[in-house]
Design a protein around this motif. Sequence first.
Motif, PDB file in Angstrom:
ATOM      1  N   UNK A 168       0.864  -1.171  -0.108  1.00  0.00           N
ATOM      2  CA  UNK A 168       0.139   0.027   0.226  1.00  0.00           C
ATOM      3  C   UNK A 168       1.058   1.350   0.107  1.00  0.00           C
ATOM      4  N   UNK A 169       0.516   2.054  -0.863  1.00  0.00           N
ATOM      5  CA  UNK A 169       1.541   3.509  -0.946  1.00  0.00           C
ATOM      6  C   UNK A 169       0.581   4.610  -1.094  1.00  0.00           C
ATOM      7  N   UNK A 192      -4.103   1.791   7.276  1.00  0.00           N
ATOM      8  CA  UNK A 192      -5.646   1.349   7.499  1.00  0.00           C
ATOM      9  C   UNK A 192      -5.941   0.246   6.470  1.00  0.00           C
ATOM     10  N   UNK A 193      -5.425   0.436   5.185  1.00  0.00           N
ATOM     11  CA  UNK A 193      -5.870  -0.630   4.362  1.00  0.00           C
ATOM     12  C   UNK A 193      -5.115  -2.021   4.725  1.00  0.00           C
ATOM     13  N   UNK A 221       3.607  -4.145   3.115  1.00  0.00           N
ATOM     14  CA  UNK A 221       4.704  -3.148   3.120  1.00  0.00           C
ATOM     15  C   UNK A 221       3.813  -1.769   2.807  1.00  0.00           C
ATOM     16  N   UNK A 222       4.068  -0.782   3.802  1.00  0.00           N
ATOM     17  CA  UNK A 222       3.339   0.338   3.641  1.00  0.00           C
ATOM     18  C   UNK A 222       4.199   1.719   3.702  1.00  0.00           C
ATOM     19  N   UNK A 223       3.868   2.504   2.679  1.00  0.00           N
ATOM     20  CA  UNK A 223       4.671   3.742   2.544  1.00  0.00           C
ATOM     21  C   UNK A 223       3.927   4.914   2.307  1.00  0.00           C
ATOM     22  N   UNK A 224       4.646   5.862   2.522  1.00  0.00           N
ATOM     23  CA  UNK A 224       3.788   7.272   2.377  1.00  0.00           C
ATOM     24  C   UNK A 224       4.834   8.399   2.034  1.00  0.00           C
ATOM     25  N   UNK A 225       4.693   9.000   1.228  1.00  0.00           N
ATOM     26  CA  UNK A 225       5.772  10.090   0.343  1.00  0.00           C
ATOM     27  C   UNK A 225       5.145  11.456   0.316  1.00  0.00           C
ATOM     28  N   UNK A 226       5.647  12.752   0.688  1.00  0.00           N
ATOM     29  CA  UNK A 226       5.332  13.984   0.353  1.00  0.00           C
ATOM     30  C   UNK A 226       5.965  14.421  -1.043  1.00  0.00           C
TER      31      UNK A 226
END
Length: 263
Positions: free
Chosen positions: A88-89, A124-125, A171-176
């Motif tokens: 999830x990204x 969350x997902x 595998x969870x990622x977050x980017x600005x």
Amino acid sequence: MAGYFPTLRWGILGCGLISSWFVSDIVLARPSKPTHHLVQAIGSSSLAKAEKFKAAHSVWTRFFPITSALQKLLHQDKVIGAVSRVFVDFGLNMPIASLPPTARTADPALGAGALLDIGIYSLTWAALILDHHPDNAYQTPKIVSSMSTVGGADEMTSMILNYEALHAQAICTASMCFKTREEFCRVEGTGGSTGEEERRVDFETVGWGFWYEQDAVAEALAAGRKECGVMPVEETVRMMRVMDGVREANGLRYKQDEKVGLK
């Protein structure tokens, strides 16, 4: 009385973009509306902003019917076999260096950073697919993570969640730094993965979809409950602890942590 739903009077805390979407769904005309939703009060740190604002928030996607439909396909119908990995990204094209230092998404004093702003959606997902797996019993996974920070806020955050009872990982990622494409999630299993075969499932899609959550609140109150089974307080606190754990592992602190005695 069976089928009775009360009139709900909502108090809105904050006048941001998501709040405006939420309110637009409160006043949305829907033929299937089971109750009356009214905006009773609006709160803001700025009186002028509150006066101009025209249009119990949790992660509202949990209330979407597509969420329960996905869980059924994966866990009951087992359309891809036993789930083994979830990717999830969530990303936005809002590099912190390009923002004013006082911006909500840049100022650590305002809770800036990828984790709290959009990383919650990635988590969350993962939770909806694996934490809520019938064989997991809501056990919190082991987590390893890494952050890249700018000015005291995380600009990129990556998390690997290991669900030992399921022999599965997320595998969870977050980017600005980069806006996520439309397909933000992939689920792999022993018999295939999502995206290999198209299956169309239609739902009522008027408005922004916040009304699923609003109607769930009405249903809970009509039944004498003070919280919704879809997102009870215990689950909210659990997710907050997961994010606090990620912050702690990476040494990310906010001024508010000091005020409540967190090291």
